[in-house]
Design a protein around this motif. Structure first.
Motif, PDB file in Angstrom:
ATOM      1  N   SER A 170      57.063 134.628  72.546  1.00 50.24           N
ATOM      2  CA  SER A 170      58.273 135.405  72.839  1.00 50.24           C
ATOM      3  C   SER A 170      58.232 136.787  72.219  1.00 50.24           C
ATOM      4  O   SER A 170      57.586 137.004  71.197  1.00 50.24           O
ATOM      5  N   ARG A 174      58.629 129.112  70.071  1.00 50.97           N
ATOM      6  CA  ARG A 174      58.522 130.134  71.120  1.00 50.97           C
ATOM      7  C   ARG A 174      57.411 131.124  70.741  1.00 50.97           C
ATOM      8  O   ARG A 174      57.653 132.310  70.541  1.00 50.97           O
ATOM      9  N   GLU A 222      65.127 135.775  77.652  1.00 52.12           N
ATOM     10  CA  GLU A 222      63.930 135.584  78.471  1.00 52.12           C
ATOM     11  C   GLU A 222      64.277 135.168  79.894  1.00 52.12           C
ATOM     12  O   GLU A 222      63.559 135.495  80.829  1.00 52.12           O
ATOM     13  N   ILE A 267      67.287 130.568  68.794  1.00 48.99           N
ATOM     14  CA  ILE A 267      66.447 130.167  69.931  1.00 48.99           C
ATOM     15  C   ILE A 267      67.254 130.244  71.237  1.00 48.99           C
ATOM     16  O   ILE A 267      66.751 130.674  72.277  1.00 48.99           O
ATOM     17  N   ASP A 292      66.214 132.455  74.441  1.00 49.70           N
ATOM     18  CA  ASP A 292      66.056 131.858  75.775  1.00 49.70           C
ATOM     19  C   ASP A 292      66.912 132.573  76.816  1.00 49.70           C
ATOM     20  O   ASP A 292      66.472 132.799  77.945  1.00 49.70           O
ATOM     21  N   CYS A 330      60.618 130.363  65.349  1.00 46.04           N
ATOM     22  CA  CYS A 330      60.211 131.099  66.568  1.00 46.04           C
ATOM     23  C   CYS A 330      58.707 130.965  66.782  1.00 46.04           C
ATOM     24  O   CYS A 330      58.236 130.787  67.907  1.00 46.04           O
TER      25      CYS A 330
END
Ligand code: NAD
Ligand code: G6P
Ligand code: MN
Length: 447
Positions: free
Chosen positions: A165, A162, A136, A129, A133, A158
């Motif tokens: 994502s 997220r 992103e 993760i 991040d 995920c």
């Protein structure tokens, strides 16, 4: 996305699989033009050995490619198009404990299955993760293609944490097995096989397999599986880097017994840990597990080759081999970049791909991949046997992610209790308590 030049970040730059992927990126530049490659790792010392060797290789073979390595996230993830990730939180030292602790209690000790896989999942979620991040934040349009294990648990994390994502989780095991199946049928290129496959990661089955003209290959493959499992006599062939040691050869042979349980489908090798856990434990050495084999084998070999290249200052006879593993992730990046609309087996939200199974499960199914991402191919309803096994296993994976998010001891105990590799809640509790102690630097605190 089609561009003239792509920037690629390899996260887990110090991985034993990094040189193979780096070489493959160079080899495939005609169809996937890469002009910038950056390695990223949180262990500067480990990464430097791999990176210095690859740097020499790049300078000799593709001086126009801008190559660098870093432990700084901003440098690593700014201006990137693809993040190819393969991190191992806790390194092999923790894998060794994942394998040895459950074995002490008479349970399967394995990297991604059973108690060991659960322990590894609790370490990996945060690491993966974090990288997502970073990507992103610094390159919001990039794609992350993730090999980091345990892929089933990482993928579920995920999905929960997220959901929007641009990450695709993948596994190389079915690809290596498709390679074997194509050889069983005398077909040179595994990409010619068209197949139906369903399951969870390291927990799936082929239900149909055709050649490029639509001929059914199942009868031939079934005959081979019934006699030999996945053994095909060329396990030791020179040039094959992965899945070649004795323990893998046993696994390929044991697939014969895994196949016998449901001769209508062709199983993933990993099902042996769930269908024959007693046999696995009996044939394991609690003092020398796969982690020891890898530390004495692949890790020494890769790092030895890197040190050699650095000492000689040339990679002319450097000994790295790009293999199926590297091939698959680079093919996938190429499909996303160049809109090839080829089929790939991916770990994706079910959402009807297996209609009689939890729509929120992360399943492994064939998908069509192009520049707008992936589209799942519906596999139709699955039989009772597979459905029953998958219901149990997906619940284990979901409970692990819930335990990580909530910091819940109770849920992690339930996850271990539910694993088909663990006989009772009391054994589950003993293993859990020892794993908590061993993982105190990595797991969230459990209450
Ligand atoms: P390795 O230990 O050699 O390499 C992992 C690297 O990740 C190390 O250099 C380590 O320092 C780095 N790392 C750990 N935590 C990190 C973090 N938070 N941020 C950045 N870097 C971090 O391991 P390996 O045997 O080469 O395997 C790498 C990974 O690939 C493992 O997770 C393994 O299970 C996975 N793998 C998956 C598949 C698949 O089918 N999905 C196939 C092969 C390998
Ligand atoms: C297969 C699996 C991977 C796993 C690897 C273990 O390739 O698909 O998920 O990590 O085997 O290999 P190792 O050589 O590290 O035991
Ligand atoms: Mn895998």
């Amino acid at each position: 996305m089609s561009k003239k030049n792509y920037a690629v970040t390899i996260a887990g730059g110090g991985s034993t699989f990094t040189p193979g992927i780096a070489l493959m990126l160079l080899e495939e530049r005609d169809r996937f033009p890469v002009n910038k490659v950056t390695f990223y790792d949180n262990n500067a010392e480990r990464q430097e050995i791999v990176a210095k060797a690859c740097e020499i290789y790049f300078h000799e073979n593709a001086p126009e490619v801008e190559f660098s390595y870093t432990t700084d996230p901003e440098t690593a993830f700014t201006g990137t198009d693809f993040v190819l990730a393969h991190i191992r939180v806790g390194l092999y030292a923790m894998r060794e404990l994942d394998e040895k602790i459950p074995l002490k209690y008479g349970c399967v000790g394995q990297e991604t299955c059973g108690a060991g896989g659960i322990a590894y999942g609790m370490r990996s979620i945060g690491g993966v993760i974090e990288i997502l991040d970073y990507m992103e934040k610094y390159s919001p349009n990039a794609w992350m293609l993730n090999y980091s294990n345990p892929a089933a648990i990482v993928a579920e994390a995920c999905r929960v944490l997220r959901p929007n994502s641009r990450i695709i989780n993948i596994c190389d095991m079915p690809i290596d097995l498709v390679d074997k199946m194509s050889r069983m049928c005398g077909i040179k290129d595994r990409r010619e096989l068209q197949y139906s496959y369903y399951g969870l990661n390291h927990f799936g089955w082929w239900s149909k397999i055709y050649d490029k003209d639509g001929n059914d290959l199942m009868p031939q493959i079934k005959e081979h599986m019934a006699k030999n499992g996945y053994l095909d006599g060329i396990e030791h062939e020179a040039g094959k880097e992965q899945h070649v040691e004795e323990s893998w050869i046993h696994t390929f042979g044991k697939a014969k017994d895994v196949y016998a349980v449901d001769p209508e489908t062709i199983p993933n090798t990993y099902l042996k840990y769930y269908l024959y856990p007693d046999y696995v434990v009996e044939t394991s050495d609690p003092n020398y597990t796969r982690a020891n084999e890898v530390m004495d084998g692949r890790e020494k070999k890769v790092f030895g080759a890197c040190r050699d290249i650095i000492a000689k200052g040339t990679a002319k006879d450097g000994g790295f081999e790009p293999d199926v593993h590297a091939n698959y992730i680079v093919d996938l990046a190429c499909a996303l970049a160049e809109n090839t609309l080829e089929r790939f087996l991916l770990i994706v939200p079910n959402d009807g791909a297996v209609p009689n199974f939890d729509p929120t499960a992360m399943v492994e199914v064939p998908c069509i991949v192009g520049s707008n991402g992936f589209e799942k191919i519906c596999q139709g309803p699955i039989p009772q046997f597979q459905k029953g096994l998958m219901e149990q296993q997906v619940s284990v994976e979901k409970l692990v992610v819930q335990a990580w998010v909530e910091g819940s001891y109770q849920k992690l105990w339930q996850a271990l209790t539910l694993s088909k590799t663990i006989p009772s809640a009391s054994v589950a509790k003993q293993i859990l308590d020892e794993l908590i102690e061993a993982n105190k630097d990595f797991w969230p605190e459990l209450k």
